[in-house]
Every structure is written in structure tokens, then in C-alpha cells.
Design a protein around this motif. Structure first.
Motif, PDB file in Angstrom:
ATOM      1  N   UNK A 211       0.824  -1.204   0.000  1.00  0.00           N
ATOM      2  CA  UNK A 211       0.000   0.000   0.000  1.00  0.00           C
ATOM      3  C   UNK A 211       0.860   1.256   0.000  1.00  0.00           C
ATOM      4  N   UNK A 212       1.884   1.278   0.844  1.00  0.00           N
ATOM      5  CA  UNK A 212       2.750   2.445   0.930  1.00  0.00           C
ATOM      6  C   UNK A 212       3.529   2.653  -0.372  1.00  0.00           C
ATOM      7  N   UNK A 213       4.031   1.575  -0.944  1.00  0.00           N
ATOM      8  CA  UNK A 213       4.752   1.706  -2.220  1.00  0.00           C
ATOM      9  C   UNK A 213       3.821   2.195  -3.316  1.00  0.00           C
ATOM     10  N   UNK A 214       2.606   1.689  -3.325  1.00  0.00           N
ATOM     11  CA  UNK A 214       1.620   2.093  -4.335  1.00  0.00           C
ATOM     12  C   UNK A 214       1.262   3.571  -4.203  1.00  0.00           C
ATOM     13  N   UNK A 215       1.375   4.088  -2.980  1.00  0.00           N
ATOM     14  CA  UNK A 215       1.072   5.497  -2.725  1.00  0.00           C
ATOM     15  C   UNK A 215       2.300   6.393  -2.861  1.00  0.00           C
TER      16      UNK A 215
END
Length: 462
Positions: free
Chosen positions: A99-103
């Protein structure tokens, strides 16, 4: 960019997706798994990192919590009325990192990934979990973002691209490719990303047709591609694509020579003129020679068997020699060409078997299958030396070519075992061996010795 991280198909007509309520902590992510199907009753088995909170089976919803555990990826299995479904999920920490990488919060994601995976192949393990679990758009964005942060991910994207797409064809996972248009669109997206190495659909199709031959089996690859809506004749009516050569090679090795004739008869004739003139043009070609020989094939189907064998042999041989893509297709091409050498002089068989074995050795090296690579290169040396078949002559240049690859593989194996000094000595010995071979047969081996000396210096500078 998609925000739907876990999303896929249980069956062609049933979708699943995970909807988190919030993603604030890597240790606890609460959300609803929606199945797109109403269930009357079900038995649910889940991995250690999943805690079931509520089951609304009539709505096809399961409220669950993703937590931390030793395993980073797993499947929740839902058994209902004689059938079962499996939904891939990520542990809480891995889902949080994705999720963090995608954001775009790459530092947070990278640090968490490094802490979660207790392995020397952290990046590969993370990629594998993501590949088997999350949707394509998120996977591509996450890997692209991480590749911009770490050269390890950049290397993964470079090394695995063609094979990644080939393996997704008719795959059961969430990134499965069931339509040729989907393949084309995903390759286009891949090539538009910032950190990915551009690839071609040609290379993916070639890899799909040829990769299993390296592992000693071929099956229904052509049927699977046609099941995607792929038409080899419509795709390449001009005989310009390596895929056509791969298709013919696959037909020869899995079906029959007559099927190949029929396939060629049904294709357009790209160049008009007499058989003799078109064949002479092919013999005199110097660039992408397989394409010139492709012009000959529609005209050779009515010729005598020896001419037919010779022309397809040349087409497949030059396709293997001149192909510059990164699909695993050359070994298949050479193996199929070897099937056509029956009525031809022994030299044709010796040459193509040598090329097949060298190509096979390099395929095994790409897979880091060192033992089989060594065996393939050793067999290539034997073929080139002419020692195993009375009708074969010694070809010292080919002996030198295969010996270079053989000794390099052996030295690599020693280095992997931690025997660096032995690896260096092996390189030195190989250089001496090749220089002696050059002197004995009056051939130039400088390119080979320079390569080995360069690899030895890398080992010395370790």
C-alpha cells in the motif's frame, strides 16, 4: 493507477476483491473480502496471518484481519457444496508495504520489506508474493516505484520481464492473461513505466513457445495461444516475426511435417517470382536471413522432399542465429531444424546439433542451472570435435567456442562454492588450453581468451 490491491477471479464469472477499512498499521489491517457470489454454507480455512471476524455468506462477504506471521503470503480456502475457492492474501506487514509503495511512500515500504523477509533474496521473495496475489496495475506500479529506489528491483525487472509475461498466459493467478489483447495492453503499460526495460510482444510469444523445450517437454502451447484469440497468420502475414519460426518449429516437434506443409500452404506468399530466384536471394542475404528464407517457404512446399527440408532447415537455423530478442526460442528452433537433416549431408546435422547444445547451455545459465549448463557445453565440445560420430569432422573453431563457455561455467560453479582461488586458476588454465588449441589448428581464439581473462579479473577484484 489502481487502488484495488487484491483483486482477481475465482472463476471466469466470479470475481473477488479485498476492501480494507483502513491501513494504519502493518500489524492489523481489517477489511472485507468480497467474493461476488452468494454462499449458503461454507467451511473456511485460512493462513496463520488471517483472523476471521465475521461471515456474511449470503452476501459473499467475509470480514477478516490481516496480521503478522512467519508466512508472508497464503491462501484462504472456502469449501462450499462440493466445490472450493482459493483466494490469495498477503500478511499485514506485506500488504501495508504494498500500500505504501503504491502510494509513493517508498522509504517506508522499502524498510518494512527489508525487515519482514528473512532471506538473502528479499526483493525476489517480495516480488513473488506480489505476483501471486495482487492485481497487475498495482504490481507494476509498486515494482516500478521500488526499482527507482533500489537497483536490486531494477535488476529484477530487467531479468524477469519476458519470462514473467510468458508465465502469466493461461495462469491461474490474479495476473493471469486470458486474451491476446490483454497481453498486448499489459506489455504496452510495462514499456511506458519509468524503470522497466522495454520488451516486445514478439519476445513474449517466442518465450512462451520455446521455454518448455528447455525443460524437456512441449505440450499445448499453440492451442493455449489460439485460445487467447491469437492467430499466427493474421499476426505475421509477411514472415517477419520470430513467432512464425517458433510456430513452425513447435509444429515440427509436436505434430508432423505434413502439418507444417499445410500451415505454410495457408499462409500468404510474401514475395513473387520463381522458386530459384527467390531462393538465390535468400542465399545471398546478409541481414535477418531467416526473413529472406521465409520468402522461400511458400514456394518450397511443392518441391522435392530434400529441397523442402533444406529450405526450412535454413529458415529455422538462421532464425536462431539472427534473433536478437530475449525470448527462450533459439534452442527450440535449432532442435526443430535438426529434425530435417535426414536426407541432408552429415555436416548439416553436426552443425545444428552443436548450435542447439550451445543455445541450451546458455538457457540453463540464465536459469542458474549450472550442472545442466556444464553438461550441454561439454556435449557441444564433443559434437564439434567429431569424436562421437564417424561421419563428423573436427571443427576447431566450434570446439573453441564451446570450450570457452564450458570453462566459464565451471569457474562460475567454483566461485559459487566459495572456491575463488580455484575459480581463478581454472580461468588461467582455460586461457592456456584455448591458446594451445589455436596454435594446433591455426585459428584465432583471441576473443575467447579475452573474455575469460576479463571474467578472471572480475573474480580477482571480487
Amino acid at each position: 493507477m489502481s487502488d484495488r490491491i487484491i483483486d482477481g477471479d475465482l472463476r471466469r464469472d466470479i470475481n473477488y476483491s479485498f476492501h480494507p477499512k483502513e491501513v494504519d498499521s502493518p500489524d492489523s489491517i481489517l477489511g472485507d473480502l468480497k467474493l461476488g457470489i452468494s454462499l449458503e454454507t461454507a467451511e473456511i480455512t485460512s493462513p496463520a496471518f488471517v483472523e476471521i471476524h465475521d461471515e456474511k455468506l449470503e452476501k459473499g462477504e467475509i470480514t477478516l484481519e490481516l496480521k503478522g506471521a512467519d508466512n508472508t503470503q497464503g491462501q484462504i480456502q472456502i469449501d462450499t457444496l462440493g466445490e472450493y475457492f482459493r483466494v490469495p492474501l498477503l500478511s499485514g506487514p506485506v500488504y501495508f508495504a504494498v500500500t505504501k509503495a503504491n502510494q509513493g511512500e517508498i522509504e517506508v515500504a522499502h524498510d518494512l520489506i527489508q525487515s519482514v523477509y528473512d532471506t538473502t533474496k528479499v526483493e525476489w521473495e517480495f516480488r513473488e508474493d506480489c505476483r501471486d496475489t495482487i492485481s497487475f496495475d498495482v504490481f507494476l506500479n509498486v515494482m516500478d516505484q521500488l526499482a527507482g529506489h533500489s537497483h536490486h528491483y531494477e535488476r529484477i525487472l530487467y531479468r524477469s520481464a519476458t519470462g514473467y509475461f510468458a508465465k502469466r498466459i493461461d495462469d491461474r493467478g490474479p495476473q493471469q492473461i486470458r486474451l491476446f489483447d490483454v497481453l498486448s495492453e499489459r506489455v504496452k503499460k510495462w514499456n511506458q513505466s519509468d524503470q522497466t526495460e522495454s520488451i516486445g510482444v514478439d519476445d513474449v510469444l517466442a518465450e512462451y513457445l520455446g521455454r518448455n523445450y528447455v525443460h524437456d517437454y512441449l505440450s499445448n502451447e499453440r492451442d493455449s495461444l489460439q485460445g487467447l484469440g491469437f492467430d499466427p497468420i493474421e499476426y505475421d502475414p509477411s514472415w517477419d516475426s520470430i513467432v512464425t519460426a517458433g510456430w513452425i518449429a513447435h509444429l515440427l516437434l509436436t505434430d508432423s511435417e505434413e502439418t507444417v506443409r499445410e500451415f505454410i500452404r495457408n499462409r500468404p506468399i510474401p514475395k513473387t517470382g520463381s522458386y530459384t530466384d527467390v531462393k538465390n536471394d535468400a542465399k545471398n542475404s546478409n541481414w535477418n536471413r531467416w526473413r529472406a528464407w521465409g520468402n522461400v517457404l511458400p514456394l518450397t512446399v511443392t518441391e522435392a522432399e530434400e529441397e523442402f527440408h533444406y529450405d526450412i532447415y535454413q529458415y529455422l537455423r538462421f532464425a536462431g542465429k539472427d534473433y536478437r530478442g530475449n525470448g527462450k526460442i533459439c534452442t527450440l528452433l535449432y532442435a526443430a531444424a535438426a529434425q530435417l537433416t535426414g536426407p541432408l549431408p552429415a555436416f548439416f546435422h553436426q552443425r545444428i546439433r552443436f548450435q542447439e547444445l550451445v543455445s541450451l547451455g546458455h538457457d540453463y545459465r540464465r536459469d542458474k542451472n549450472w550442472e545442466d549448463a556444464r553438461s550441454a557445453f561439454q556435449n557441444a565440445v564433443t559434437i564439434a570435435s567429431g569424436k562421437n560420430v564417424s561421419s563428423y569432422d573436427c571443427d576447431a573453431r566450434k570446439v573453441a567456442q564451446a570450450t570457452k563457455s564450458l570453462r566459464h561455467t565451471e569457474a562460475t560453479m567454483l566461485a559459487i562454492q566459495g572456491k575463488e582461488s580455484e575459480a581463478i586458476e581454472h580461468y588461467r588454465s582455460a586461457v592456456t588450453e584455448l591458446q594451445q588449441l589455436g596454435d594446433d589448428h591455426n585459428i584465432d581464439v583471441e576473443d575467447h581468451t579475452q573474455f575469460l581473462e576479463g571474467e578472471m579479473k572480475k573474480e580477482l577484484n571480487g
